[in-house]
Scaffold this motif. Sequence first.
Motif, short mmCIF file in Angstrom:
data_model
loop_
_atom_site.label_atom_id
_atom_site.label_comp_id
_atom_site.label_asym_id
_atom_site.label_seq_id
_atom_site.Cartn_x
_atom_site.Cartn_y
_atom_site.Cartn_z
N ASN A 181 0.83 -1.20 0.00
CA ASN A 181 0.00 0.00 0.00
C ASN A 181 0.86 1.26 0.00
O ASN A 181 0.60 2.22 -0.73
N GLU A 182 1.91 1.25 0.81
CA GLU A 182 2.81 2.40 0.86
C GLU A 182 3.55 2.59 -0.45
O GLU A 182 3.73 3.71 -0.93
N LEU A 183 3.98 1.48 -1.05
CA LEU A 183 4.64 1.58 -2.35
C LEU A 183 3.70 2.14 -3.40
O LEU A 183 4.11 2.93 -4.26
N LYS A 184 2.42 1.72 -3.37
CA LYS A 184 1.45 2.25 -4.33
C LYS A 184 1.35 3.77 -4.19
O LYS A 184 1.33 4.49 -5.20
N GLN A 185 1.30 4.26 -2.96
CA GLN A 185 1.24 5.70 -2.75
C GLN A 185 2.47 6.39 -3.31
O GLN A 185 2.38 7.48 -3.90
N ARG A 203 -6.71 2.09 -3.96
CA ARG A 203 -6.92 3.39 -4.63
C ARG A 203 -6.35 4.49 -3.74
O ARG A 203 -6.67 4.57 -2.55
N THR A 204 -5.55 5.36 -4.34
CA THR A 204 -4.89 6.42 -3.58
C THR A 204 -5.51 7.80 -3.80
O THR A 204 -5.04 8.77 -3.21
N GLY A 205 -6.52 7.89 -4.65
CA GLY A 205 -7.16 9.18 -4.90
C GLY A 205 -8.57 9.22 -4.34
O GLY A 205 -9.28 8.21 -4.32
N LYS A 206 -9.00 10.41 -3.89
CA LYS A 206 -10.34 10.55 -3.31
C LYS A 206 -11.39 10.71 -4.41
O LYS A 206 -11.15 11.38 -5.41
N GLN A 207 -12.54 10.10 -4.17
CA GLN A 207 -13.71 10.32 -5.01
C GLN A 207 -14.55 11.43 -4.40
O GLN A 207 -14.43 11.72 -3.20
N PRO A 208 -15.42 12.09 -5.21
CA PRO A 208 -16.28 13.13 -4.65
C PRO A 208 -17.10 12.61 -3.47
O PRO A 208 -17.66 11.52 -3.53
N GLY A 209 -17.12 13.37 -2.40
CA GLY A 209 -17.87 12.98 -1.21
C GLY A 209 -17.07 12.19 -0.20
O GLY A 209 -17.54 11.95 0.92
N GLU A 210 -15.85 11.76 -0.58
CA GLU A 210 -15.01 11.01 0.36
C GLU A 210 -14.12 11.96 1.16
O GLU A 210 -13.55 12.90 0.61
#
Length: 417
Positions: free
Chosen positions: A80-84, A252-259
Motif C-alpha cells: 500500500n505504501e509503495l502504491k502511494q 486506490r490512492t485518490g479521493k472520489q467526490p464525497g469522500e
Amino acid sequence: MEPVKSGNRLAEALRSDTTGGLLLIGAAAIALLWANSPWGNAYESVRHFVIGPAWLHLDLALEAWAADGLLALFFFIVGNELKQEFINGQLRDPKKAMVPIVAAVCGVVVPAVIFTVINLGQGGEAANGWGIPMATDVAFAIAILAIVGRHLPPALRIFLLTLAVVDDLIAILVIAIFYTGGVNFLALVAVLLPLGLFAYLQRGRGLAAALNRSRVPNWVVYLPIIAAIWTLVHASGVHATIAGVAMGLLMRTGKQPGEKMDPSHRAEIGLRPWAMGLALPIFALMSAGVVFDGFGAIFTDTVALGIVIGLVVGKLVGIAGGAWLTTKLTSGRLDDSLAWPDIIGMSQLAGIGFTVSLLISELSYPDNASMLDHAKSGVLIGSLIATILAMVVLTIRNRHYQRRNAPPTVGTGFEST
C-alpha cells in the motif's frame, strides 16, 4: 509518504517504525533466548502446535500462521505504501524507481553466485542452498533503519522498501520454481477472480460507491474476499505474503467526490497499528528462535561460510554496485537527498536475511540435519554481522544529517574575532 494521523495516542505510537522495530527486536531476542534455554523444547512445541481447518488444508503450525498469515498484513502495508509512492510520491519518476529495482536484482544474484562458487566443489547437497543468502528480511531491515536513522532522508526508507519488495518477489519465485514440488496453477488462476473483485471495489464508483454509502460495514464485504485471496495464494504453493503485496498495490490512492479520505490512507490508519504492534512481534517470536550452533561452523563448514559471505559481502556489493552501475550506464538516478554512503549503509542493512533465508534453509536441506543446523547458524551470524556493520555506517550518516539540519547557533556576543 506523509504520516497519517488517527487521533489515538496508542495507535499513533504503534504506527511508528521505531516503536514497531523495538517490539520486533524485543520479540526476536525473547525467541532466541527461549530457544537456546533449558526450556527450548517448550518453545519448539509452541511454534509447531497445529491449528486450523484441515478440510481447507489450513491445519498449519503457529509458526506457519505467523509467517504466512500475520506477515501478509505487514506486506499489505508495504504494498500500500509503495502504491502511494508510485502514484503520488518519489517513485513517480521512472528514473528514480529504476535504481532500487535493478539494485534488488543484483543484490539477489551476487550472493547466490558467491555461495555457489564456495560450495560447487563440495559435492552432495551443499550447493542446494544457493538461494539462502538471496533474501532481505524487510521487517527487520526497516526496524533497524527506523531505530538508527531518525535524521536520514525519507528517500532512503523508500529505496529500502522498493528494493526489499522486489527482493522478496524474486525470492518467492525462486522458492516456487526451485524449492517446491510444484505450483498449483489452478489456484493461481482462480485467485484472479477475488483479486479482480477487490480491484473493482477500489474504484469507488457504481456498486462500490453504493457499498460505501450503505449502512453495511465495509469489512463485511471485504473480509470474505481477502480470505479467499489469501487462501488461494496459499493453496497455489506461492508464499502467501504475496497476497498482501498484491492487495496493497491495488489500493486506490485518490479521493472520489464525497469522500473524506481515500481507501489507501484509511487502510493505513486502521491497519498499520495492528501490523506493527501485533503481527510483526508475534511473527518474530515464532520465527526467530534459532538454536545457535556457535561460531566454529563459519570456519569449518562451506555452507555456513557461503551464507555469511553472501549476506555480508554479496548483498553490499550487489546492491551498492548495481545501483552505481545503473546511474552510470542508464538514465536512472538517485533521489537528490541521498548520497552514496547512505546507499552503502542501506545495502549492508539488506544483508539481514533471517526469516526467508531460514525458510529456504529448511527447503534446501530437509534430510540433512547437520547441514541445516550449519545453514541456520550461518543465517543468524551473517544477519547479525550485517546488522552491526549497517548500524555503524547508518549511525555515522544519521549524525551527519542531524548536524547538517540543525538550526544555526545563536551568537552570544563574546566570540573572539
